[in-house]
Design a protein around this motif. Sequence first.
Motif, PDB file in Angstrom:
ATOM      1  N   UNK A  12     -24.296   7.845 -32.869  1.00 44.57           N
ATOM      2  CA  UNK A  12     -25.668   7.359 -32.705  1.00 44.57           C
ATOM      3  C   UNK A  12     -26.185   7.550 -31.290  1.00 44.57           C
ATOM      4  N   UNK A  13     -25.363   7.287 -30.335  1.00 40.98           N
ATOM      5  CA  UNK A  13     -25.816   7.268 -28.951  1.00 40.98           C
ATOM      6  C   UNK A  13     -25.644   8.601 -28.236  1.00 40.98           C
ATOM      7  N   UNK A  14     -25.439   9.660 -28.981  1.00 44.97           N
ATOM      8  CA  UNK A  14     -25.285  10.977 -28.351  1.00 44.97           C
ATOM      9  C   UNK A  14     -26.628  11.388 -27.753  1.00 44.97           C
ATOM     10  N   UNK A  15     -26.677  11.496 -26.427  1.00 42.88           N
ATOM     11  CA  UNK A  15     -27.935  11.816 -25.748  1.00 42.88           C
ATOM     12  C   UNK A  15     -28.037  13.291 -25.407  1.00 42.88           C
ATOM     13  N   UNK A  16     -26.910  13.914 -25.214  1.00 46.36           N
ATOM     14  CA  UNK A  16     -26.936  15.322 -24.837  1.00 46.36           C
ATOM     15  C   UNK A  16     -26.253  16.146 -25.921  1.00 46.36           C
ATOM     16  N   UNK A  17     -26.599  17.371 -25.940  1.00 44.25           N
ATOM     17  CA  UNK A  17     -25.973  18.291 -26.881  1.00 44.25           C
ATOM     18  C   UNK A  17     -25.092  19.238 -26.088  1.00 44.25           C
ATOM     19  N   UNK A  18     -23.882  18.781 -25.826  1.00 41.35           N
ATOM     20  CA  UNK A  18     -22.942  19.588 -25.079  1.00 41.35           C
ATOM     21  C   UNK A  18     -21.647  19.699 -25.863  1.00 41.35           C
ATOM     22  N   UNK A  19     -20.676  20.357 -25.265  1.00 41.98           N
ATOM     23  CA  UNK A  19     -19.409  20.600 -25.957  1.00 41.98           C
ATOM     24  C   UNK A  19     -18.691  19.303 -26.313  1.00 41.98           C
ATOM     25  N   UNK A  20     -18.762  18.312 -25.411  1.00 39.46           N
ATOM     26  CA  UNK A  20     -18.069  17.048 -25.667  1.00 39.46           C
ATOM     27  C   UNK A  20     -18.672  16.313 -26.865  1.00 39.46           C
ATOM     28  N   UNK A  21     -19.996  16.297 -26.970  1.00 43.67           N
ATOM     29  CA  UNK A  21     -20.615  15.628 -28.119  1.00 43.67           C
ATOM     30  C   UNK A  21     -20.446  16.450 -29.392  1.00 43.67           C
ATOM     31  N   UNK A  22     -20.320  17.775 -29.267  1.00 48.92           N
ATOM     32  CA  UNK A  22     -20.113  18.623 -30.449  1.00 48.92           C
ATOM     33  C   UNK A  22     -18.751  18.359 -31.079  1.00 48.92           C
ATOM     34  N   UNK A  23     -17.759  18.020 -30.248  1.00 44.84           N
ATOM     35  CA  UNK A  23     -16.420  17.756 -30.775  1.00 44.84           C
ATOM     36  C   UNK A  23     -16.364  16.477 -31.594  1.00 44.84           C
ATOM     37  N   UNK A  24     -17.338  15.584 -31.418  1.00 43.23           N
ATOM     38  CA  UNK A  24     -17.343  14.308 -32.123  1.00 43.23           C
ATOM     39  C   UNK A  24     -18.068  14.377 -33.466  1.00 43.23           C
ATOM     40  N   UNK A  25     -18.667  15.508 -33.788  1.00 42.97           N
ATOM     41  CA  UNK A  25     -19.383  15.656 -35.051  1.00 42.97           C
ATOM     42  C   UNK A  25     -18.376  15.839 -36.175  1.00 42.97           C
ATOM     43  N   UNK A  26     -18.593  15.109 -37.264  1.00 46.57           N
ATOM     44  CA  UNK A  26     -17.688  15.144 -38.410  1.00 46.57           C
ATOM     45  C   UNK A  26     -18.452  15.693 -39.611  1.00 46.57           C
ATOM     46  N   UNK A  27     -17.819  16.586 -40.356  1.00 47.95           N
ATOM     47  CA  UNK A  27     -18.413  17.162 -41.562  1.00 47.95           C
ATOM     48  C   UNK A  27     -17.681  16.630 -42.783  1.00 47.95           C
TER      49      UNK A  27
END
Length: 165
Positions: A12-27
């Motif tokens: 929810x609190x992902x503010x930036x779209x970087x590599x670190x936040x991309x790793x937290x995305x779950x499909x």
Amino acid sequence: MPMKLFTAHEPKLARTRDERSAEKIVFVKDGFAWLALFIPLLWLLWHRLWLGLLIYVLAVCAAVGLVYFGKLPPNIQNLLFVLPNVWLLLEGNDLRRRKLARRGLVQTAAVMGRSREEAEQRFFAAWVRASGSQSAPSGPAPAYSLPRGEEPNVLGVFPRPGGAS
């Protein structure tokens, strides 16, 4: 190979779209959880669905108790042992989505793909484009494209605008 639908869940609190936040995305695949039908305990443990595991074990214990003390016909006994597995088949991936929601992840997209990897590639291509980065990979090439300025001619039976056929 048929296309499958996957849902993407981001913090929810992902503010930036970087590599670190991309790793937290779950499909999570939409539809049946086939492995949950055949190996339910392992499937529940693998996905760390502790509440689902508790419900499943209680349902199996209730089925054993009904069979042992209920003197039920064999058809009903078999059905009682199959029902918890069918429940997981139908609701397993929704259990995963609810767990992700409790952990603070929100569903942000639904993506089609022949495999999870292809769905991830499509999602991240759009994700990078939406972030405004110029290094966005271009998606897969279209199967067919018309030359510049040429209008589509559906099945070759409709005339083109302007009288040309």
